[in-house]
Design a protein around this motif. Structure first.
Motif, short mmCIF file in Angstrom:
data_model
loop_
_atom_site.label_atom_id
_atom_site.label_comp_id
_atom_site.label_asym_id
_atom_site.label_seq_id
_atom_site.Cartn_x
_atom_site.Cartn_y
_atom_site.Cartn_z
N SER A 99 0.78 -1.22 -0.04
CA SER A 99 0.13 -0.01 -0.05
C SER A 99 0.77 1.28 0.17
O SER A 99 0.23 2.42 0.11
N THR A 100 2.12 1.09 -0.08
CA THR A 100 2.98 2.27 0.06
C THR A 100 4.12 2.13 -1.09
O THR A 100 4.72 1.11 -1.34
N SER A 102 7.69 3.40 -2.30
CA SER A 102 8.74 4.25 -1.34
C SER A 102 10.10 3.90 -2.04
O SER A 102 10.42 2.67 -2.60
N THR A 129 2.99 12.13 -0.39
CA THR A 129 3.55 12.66 0.86
C THR A 129 4.18 13.79 0.82
O THR A 129 4.66 14.17 1.69
N ASN A 162 7.93 8.99 -0.95
CA ASN A 162 6.80 7.98 -0.97
C ASN A 162 5.29 8.49 -1.24
O ASN A 162 5.00 9.53 -1.29
N THR A 164 1.22 6.89 -0.50
CA THR A 164 0.40 6.08 0.15
C THR A 164 -1.18 5.64 -0.57
O THR A 164 -1.39 6.78 -1.32
#
Length: 212
Positions: A99-100, A102, A129, A162, A164
């Protein structure tokens, strides 16, 4: 219409192959970085154009194949190194689903910024983010691309970039360091000076340097 300009375009596509070219009017971009997902084949890339002509023109992205799900975003900056604008690069493949999104960039040149691009495969639009950037659904509501940047990254450290979402999905991420034009920099109140010999930073205010 600023000095030492750069225009950066991020692209994402699900099954159209790599981008074969990006133009602004008749001016050709240069590919900075490209990454395909290891198991699902979708691709994201970053392209750049140094010193684009001032004025309005169409950005045209041409893929090497046809597909329904593809898109791009563009961002312009100034005070960028015109001879060697791209420094450190990095890419990340999600492998499985999460779900992220990165990724990290460790810029090595004083004054650099970092910019990224990603493509996401799931039913929920990923959220930025960083405070600056762009994100969009492409070809329906289950694919999205994103681009975000930081103009004040920590030099010599891994800076996280990042995204999300409330769902899990496969994704890919690419990022680059964009180097500043440091020829005759303008020093004004608020400028920061870092002394490598003492490992200390100083800020200029009212003509005096004060340790931060």
């Amino acid at each position: 219409n600023n000095s030492n300009r750069i225009l950066i375009v991020s692209t994402g596509e699900y099954s159209a192959g790599v981008v074969s070219g990006v133009t602004l009017g008749s001016q050709n971009f240069v590919r900075a970085i490209s990454r395909a997902h290891s198991s699902h084949g979708f691709i994201t890339e970053l392209w750049y154009l140094i010193n684009p002509t001032v004025g309005t023109a169409d950005i045209t992205v041409t893929w090497s194949g046809t597909a329904n799900r593809r898109g791009f975003t563009g961002t312009s900056f100034y005070n960028v190194d015109q001879s060697s604008p791209i420094g450190v690069t990095n890419t990340v493949d999600s492998g499985g689903q999460s779900s992220t999104v990165s990724g990290t960039i460790t810029p090595t040149t004083t004054g650099s910024m970092v910019i990224d691009a990603m493509m996401w495969l799931n039913g929920t639009q990923a959220s930025l983010t960083r405070t600056a950037g762009a994100i969009q659904f492409i070809g329906g509501n289950d694919r999205s691309t994103g681009q975000q940047y930081s103009t004040t990254p920590t030099i010599g450290s891994a800076n996280a970039m990042n995204y999300t979402a409330s769902d899990v999905g496969h994704w890919i991420w690419v990022g680059v360091e964009v180097k500043a034009n440091l020829v005759n920099p303008k020093v004004v109140d608020g400028s920061i000076f870092y002394a490598t010999d003492t490992n200390k930073s100083y800020v200029l205010y009212n003509g005096s340097w004060t340790e931060v």
